[in-house]
Design an enzyme around this catalytic site. Sequence first.
Site, PDB file in Angstrom:
ATOM      1  CG  HIS A 298      -1.747   1.201   1.428  1.00 48.84           C
ATOM      2  ND1 HIS A 298      -3.123   1.182   1.411  1.00 48.84           N
ATOM      3  CD2 HIS A 298      -1.410   2.510   1.651  1.00 48.84           C
ATOM      4  CE1 HIS A 298      -3.587   2.403   1.598  1.00 48.84           C
ATOM      5  NE2 HIS A 298      -2.559   3.224   1.762  1.00 48.84           N
ATOM      6  CD  GLU A 299       1.504   3.727   3.661  1.00 49.34           C
ATOM      7  OE1 GLU A 299       1.841   4.801   3.110  1.00 49.34           O
ATOM      8  OE2 GLU A 299       0.385   3.565   4.185  1.00 49.34           O
ATOM      9  CG  HIS A 302       0.437   6.142  -0.929  1.00 53.45           C
ATOM     10  ND1 HIS A 302      -0.697   6.440  -1.648  1.00 53.45           N
ATOM     11  CD2 HIS A 302      -0.008   5.688   0.287  1.00 53.45           C
ATOM     12  CE1 HIS A 302      -1.765   6.192  -0.922  1.00 53.45           C
ATOM     13  NE2 HIS A 302      -1.374   5.730   0.259  1.00 53.45           N
ATOM     14  CG  ASP A 311      -4.715   6.679   0.780  1.00 54.41           C
ATOM     15  OD1 ASP A 311      -4.511   5.499   0.461  1.00 54.41           O
ATOM     16  OD2 ASP A 311      -3.879   7.368   1.398  1.00 54.41           O
ATOM     17  CE1 TYR A 314      -6.559   4.866   3.494  1.00 53.80           C
ATOM     18  CE2 TYR A 314      -8.225   6.344   4.358  1.00 53.80           C
ATOM     19  CZ  TYR A 314      -6.935   6.120   3.925  1.00 53.80           C
ATOM     20  OH  TYR A 314      -6.016   7.141   3.926  1.00 53.80           O
TER      21      TYR A 314
END
Length: 348
Positions: A298-299, A302, A311, A314
Amino acid sequence: MFSNTLRSTLIALVASAIAVSAAPGLSLKVTGPDAVNTVENLKVVTTVTNTGDETLKILNDPLGPLSKLPANTFTISDAKGASPKFTGIKAKYVPQAAAAAGKDAVTILAPGESVSVEHNLSDAYNFSSSGEGSYAVEARNLFHIVDSASKIVPVYADAEAHTAKVSGKLASPRPSVDKRATYVGCSSSQQSLLVSAASGAQSYAANALSYANAHTSATSRYTTWFGTYTAARHSTITSHYSLISGNTFSSYTFDCTCTDAGTYAYVYPDTFGRVYLCGAFWNAPLTGTDSKSGTLIHESSHFTNNGGTDDHTYGQSSCKSLAISDPNSAVDNADSHEYFAENNPALS
């Protein structure tokens, strides 16, 4: 004597009145200076007030005004529609996990009670391109409350914006960080967990890329997380996973100083390879849904170098809905990338 029809109508009206009177209510006000001669002085206060007649347990969403994290919490624009560049953090956050994290992840407000939080807008916004001028500052007014049945319910607050004139210095640089350190503020046990999480993320990324390359048509796994198949959208996610898989997760810099109980992790997208781990990360499983390894996917999505996802929503349920309603946003959504990579429960 009342007729049965009239009696039923009166009962329905009373029940409706009770439901209305018990409905949760919030107000949100932004206050601050009328003018600043440097953006570093652009500090606003968000005040949230419980305007209903029941005590509310409100989640401290990093995108919301109750959180002090420098996320994209505000809509800021001048009369011509010009807006500053967002330079703050993008985080992984799951409301259900936050609700289970305890009192440090929520704000409790009794009827009539207020809470105020100060935000330094220079930590998250750069006004260099939009220039000097008078800006309307509006805070995100979507909140999530945990009701008496432990269900998470969205509530929109009645919001009041603030206007401030910005001049002089228009940007505040972030403090420099040591990119050579592998761990910052991490205990030995946390370091051990991160070694395993980095390895798991490496496998997730490689497997997601391999699957995307091998499946160039609609599959259950693809459409569940990214919606209706098109060659263009498939090309986008394949490019993302190719870049992510090319990362060496074990060489990232992991910062364990975040104390936010309800958030998993966050990054500054332009600071490649540095991940800040927060409270929910340490409570997550190593692999599987909303896992430590998946959080790193996920990170990493980014990072601007990896495609720079956003985002939009969620959580698995919301991501599935996004895939149906807005596939273009789904292929730009970090959690969607994580869930496709975790593939739990497994889809073919």
